[in-house]
Design an enzyme around this catalytic site. Structure first.
Site, short mmCIF file in Angstrom:
data_model
loop_
_atom_site.label_atom_id
_atom_site.label_comp_id
_atom_site.label_asym_id
_atom_site.label_seq_id
_atom_site.Cartn_x
_atom_site.Cartn_y
_atom_site.Cartn_z
N ASP A 1 -5.19 -11.28 -19.71
CA ASP A 1 -6.45 -11.88 -19.83
C ASP A 1 -6.89 -12.82 -18.65
O ASP A 1 -5.84 -13.09 -17.59
CB ASP A 1 -6.75 -12.87 -21.23
CG ASP A 1 -5.71 -14.02 -21.03
OD1 ASP A 1 -4.66 -13.66 -20.51
OD2 ASP A 1 -6.10 -15.04 -21.66
N ASP B 1 -4.08 -14.04 -10.55
CA ASP B 1 -3.64 -14.53 -11.97
C ASP B 1 -4.34 -13.75 -13.01
O ASP B 1 -5.32 -14.10 -13.55
CB ASP B 1 -4.29 -16.23 -11.92
CG ASP B 1 -4.01 -16.84 -13.27
OD1 ASP B 1 -2.98 -16.50 -14.13
OD2 ASP B 1 -4.54 -17.92 -13.41
N GLU C 1 -3.24 -16.14 -22.61
CA GLU C 1 -2.82 -17.01 -21.86
C GLU C 1 -3.88 -18.20 -21.41
O GLU C 1 -3.57 -19.44 -21.50
CB GLU C 1 -1.97 -16.56 -20.87
CG GLU C 1 -0.91 -17.44 -20.29
CD GLU C 1 -1.62 -18.53 -19.16
OE1 GLU C 1 -0.78 -19.59 -18.83
OE2 GLU C 1 -2.62 -18.31 -18.79
N GLU C 2 -5.08 -17.70 -21.17
CA GLU C 2 -5.98 -18.69 -20.62
C GLU C 2 -6.48 -19.47 -21.48
O GLU C 2 -7.51 -20.22 -21.06
CB GLU C 2 -6.98 -17.84 -19.44
CG GLU C 2 -6.29 -17.15 -18.50
CD GLU C 2 -5.76 -18.01 -17.37
OE1 GLU C 2 -5.84 -19.04 -17.41
OE2 GLU C 2 -5.34 -17.48 -16.23
N ASP D 1 3.80 -15.65 -12.28
CA ASP D 1 2.47 -16.02 -12.78
C ASP D 1 2.43 -17.45 -12.32
O ASP D 1 1.71 -18.32 -12.55
CB ASP D 1 2.26 -16.16 -14.05
CG ASP D 1 0.92 -16.50 -14.71
OD1 ASP D 1 -0.02 -16.12 -13.96
OD2 ASP D 1 0.70 -17.04 -15.93
N HIS E 1 -37.15 -42.23 -25.16
CA HIS E 1 -38.02 -42.49 -23.85
C HIS E 1 -37.30 -43.43 -23.03
O HIS E 1 -36.95 -44.61 -23.62
CB HIS E 1 -39.25 -42.88 -24.16
CG HIS E 1 -39.94 -42.98 -23.25
ND1 HIS E 1 -40.18 -43.83 -22.01
CD2 HIS E 1 -41.33 -42.26 -23.10
CE1 HIS E 1 -41.19 -43.63 -21.39
NE2 HIS E 1 -41.85 -42.85 -21.69
N THR F 1 -37.46 -38.16 -18.03
CA THR F 1 -36.99 -39.57 -18.36
C THR F 1 -36.67 -39.75 -19.67
O THR F 1 -37.36 -39.71 -20.67
CB THR F 1 -38.25 -40.64 -17.93
OG1 THR F 1 -39.54 -40.13 -18.56
CG2 THR F 1 -38.44 -40.64 -16.45
N SER G 1 0.50 -24.92 -15.73
CA SER G 1 1.15 -24.77 -16.92
C SER G 1 1.23 -23.38 -17.51
O SER G 1 0.13 -22.58 -17.19
CB SER G 1 0.49 -25.73 -17.99
OG SER G 1 0.16 -26.92 -17.42
N1 BES Z 1 -0.77 -18.84 -14.02
C1 BES Z 1 -1.32 -19.85 -14.32
C2 BES Z 1 -0.49 -21.16 -14.24
C3 BES Z 1 0.16 -21.58 -12.91
C4 BES Z 1 -0.72 -21.36 -11.88
C5 BES Z 1 1.31 -22.08 -13.00
C6 BES Z 1 -0.28 -21.45 -10.45
C7 BES Z 1 1.73 -22.32 -11.57
C8 BES Z 1 1.24 -22.11 -10.31
C9 BES Z 1 -1.72 -19.89 -15.88
O1 BES Z 1 -2.65 -18.90 -15.80
C10 BES Z 1 -2.82 -20.92 -16.24
O2 BES Z 1 -3.80 -21.00 -15.42
N2 BES Z 1 -2.48 -21.73 -17.15
C11 BES Z 1 -3.08 -22.94 -17.37
C12 BES Z 1 -2.83 -23.49 -19.07
C13 BES Z 1 -3.25 -22.68 -20.04
C14 BES Z 1 -3.01 -23.28 -21.55
C15 BES Z 1 -4.92 -22.65 -20.13
C16 BES Z 1 -3.31 -24.00 -16.62
O3 BES Z 1 -2.43 -24.20 -15.87
O4 BES Z 1 -4.39 -24.56 -16.63
MN MN Z 2 -1.68 -17.17 -15.02
MN MN Z 3 -4.72 -19.04 -15.19
#
Ligand code: BES
Ligand code: MN
Ligand code: MN
Length: 456
Positions: free
Chosen positions: A88, A119, A152-153, A179, A212, A314, A398
């Site tokens: 995803d 990603d 994941e996202e 990733d 208003h 406004t 993360s």
């Molecule tokens: N691949 C990323 C995480 C990432 C990016 C780790 C670059 C280290 C370096 C992952 O797809 C992502 O975007 N994770 C989200 C967390 C998720 C719970 C939505 C994030 O880090 O915001």
């Molecule tokens: Mn990712």
């Molecule tokens: Mn990501």
């Protein structure tokens, strides 16, 4: 090595064409409008795993989007590598900022521009092609299991259940994930930590209707103003977070660890230039690398209230909202931090508004070992393929599943990322260097080779 290079060379164009096909699916998990496309992407990934030589390929249904599973068990006695990735992608907006359409991959200057290029489609697909290479050249040295998810996202809400229900099937000696990012191709690196996440939404409610702003303004609290004040109060003048007990469990790095972390090549001037900012910002007493890799943070991800259409209206809005997320470090807990955030935010709300706080998804922080067999295999693979030992770094992003794998399956991960922070993940014009794509496909078989050897 020569054999690997030869196979990649002979199949270069097809490897790229297949990735392009994958990138054309708008598999945006956050937007229900793309549901059909996300499902088609899962089928495509399953098909490609089968073609590459995987057995037991299955599109596993969950309460949300399916998880694609496939495996090749060569010999029960050999070590097993569990490959995790996600098919995803993030929403492509704002669309008008893309130079070429996000779901029509386009090559410019040797880079593939598309949502998901780095990603994580470009990165997880390297594993599929590396697996094909090992199958075709008869060099598969480890058992391999693939687990490619589609949520994941949006926080991997259904992955925990899947992992708990499939403990036996997912048994492995290491989880291998591409990733994350490297510093650069000249300075290959391996991330050895990821931050956790606590994602919140807040609503500040004032009068029972939009008013208003001339008739009522000055006599009734404006929720937009109050929300901004509340948010501003969450950092002090040193950019520390002001939520009580927020830092209680944070582990400070030892001087030695700090030294190692800051030894990584990093050019602040280049960093600022790349982002077109005059000065950096952050918690007093910490370097940029420390701030993103080892310190917890709090960011507003979105904020809205009142009239934002054409022209002027406004109005004194009746409510104001924000999405706020906090990045966490060991040993903070996502649930605990969500709770103390909610408690604090409610406690600072003045009488003239009501506030509502809700928690979205979260994830726990992790630090991955650098003294494991798997890390050494990754190190050796990079050394062979880049001619340099990788630098261990701490990532700011993360991947909640990493902590979960550890807790539920007892398996540690290696974050074998080939992206770059400048690849514009989650931003318009996301890209992935074709060079990195091929380099990854060449390096991954070496990991399998060394992991098998070092396990003997
Ligand atoms: N691949 C990323 C995480 C990432 C990016 C780790 C670059 C280290 C370096 C992952 O797809 C992502 O975007 N994770 C989200 C967390 C998720 C719970 C939505 C994030 O880090 O915001
Ligand atoms: Mn990712
Ligand atoms: Mn990501």
């Amino acid at each position: 090595m020569q054999e690997i290079k030869k196979y990649v060379e002979e199949n270069k164009q097809r490897f790229l064409d297949e990735l392009f096909e994958l990138l054309r699916f708008p598999s945006v998990s956050a937007d229900p409008q793309y549901k059909g496309d996300v499902l088609k992407t899962a089928d495509f990934v399953a098909q490609k795993l089968k073609e590459a030589g995987a057995d037991q390929v299955e599109v596993c249904q969950t309460a949300g989007y399916p998880i694609v599973y496939g495996e090749k068990i060569v010999d029960e006695k050999l070590p097993t590598v569990l490959i995790y990735g996600h098919y995803d992608v993030q929403p492509a907006d704002p669309l008008e900022l893309w130079e070429t359409p996000p779901f029509e991959p386009t090559v410019r200057d040797g880079k593939i521009y598309a949502r998901g290029a780095c990603d994580d489609k470009g990165q997880f697909y390297m594993h599929v092609k590396a697996f094909e290479l090992m199958m075709k050249t008869g060099t598969l040295a480890c058992n391999v299991k693939f687990m490619i998810e589609g949520e994941e996202e949006v926080g991997s809400a259904n992955l925990g259940t899947f992992v708990k229900e499939n403990k036996e099937r997912l048994k492995a000696d290491v989880v291998l994930i591409s990733d994350t990012s490297m510093i650069s191709m000249e300075h290959p690196s391996i991330e050895t930590g990821l931050r956790g996440l606590a994602y919140m939404e807040v609503e500040v409610v004032g009068p029972n209707r939009d008013l208003h702003s001339g008739v009522y303004g000055g006599a009734v609290a404006n929720p937009a103003t109050i929300l901004c004040k509340l948010i501003a109060s969450l950092h002090d003048e040193n950019n520390h977070i002001t939520i009580p007990a927020f830092y209680d469990k944070v582990v400070e790095l030892s001087d030695e660890e700090k030294k190692a972390l800051n030894a990584a090549p990093f050019d602040l001037e280049e960093y600022k230039e790349d982002l077109n900012i005059k000065a950096e910002w952050g918690e007093k007493g910490y370097s940029t690398l420390e701030r993103t890799g080892t310190r917890p943070t709090l960011e507003v991800n979105g904020i809205w209230s009142g009239y934002i259409g054409e022209g002027a209206k406004t109005v004194l809005p009746s409510k104001a909202n924000a999405k706020i997320s906090m990045r966490l470090v060991p040993n903070q807990s996502s649930e605990e931090i969500s709770e103390i955030f909610a408690k604090h935010f409610e406690s600072i709300a003045p009488d003239y508004v009501k506030v509502k706080v809700t928690a979205h998804h979260g994830g726990e922080p992790v630090v991955t070992p650098t003294d494991s067999v798997a890390y050494r295999a990754a190190e050796q693979a990079i050394l062979d393929s880049f001619g340099k030992k990788p630098i261990p770094t701490r990532g700011g992003g993360s991947i909640p599943i990493v902590a979960l794998f550890e807790r539920v399956l007892g398996i540690k991960s290696v974050l074998f990322g080939f992206g770059l922070d400048s690849d514009a993940l989650h931003s318009p014009n996301e890209k992935y260097d074709i060079f990195n794509y091929y380099k990854g496909i060449e390096t991954l078989p070496l990991f399998h080779k060394y992991f098998a050897e070092l396990n003997k």
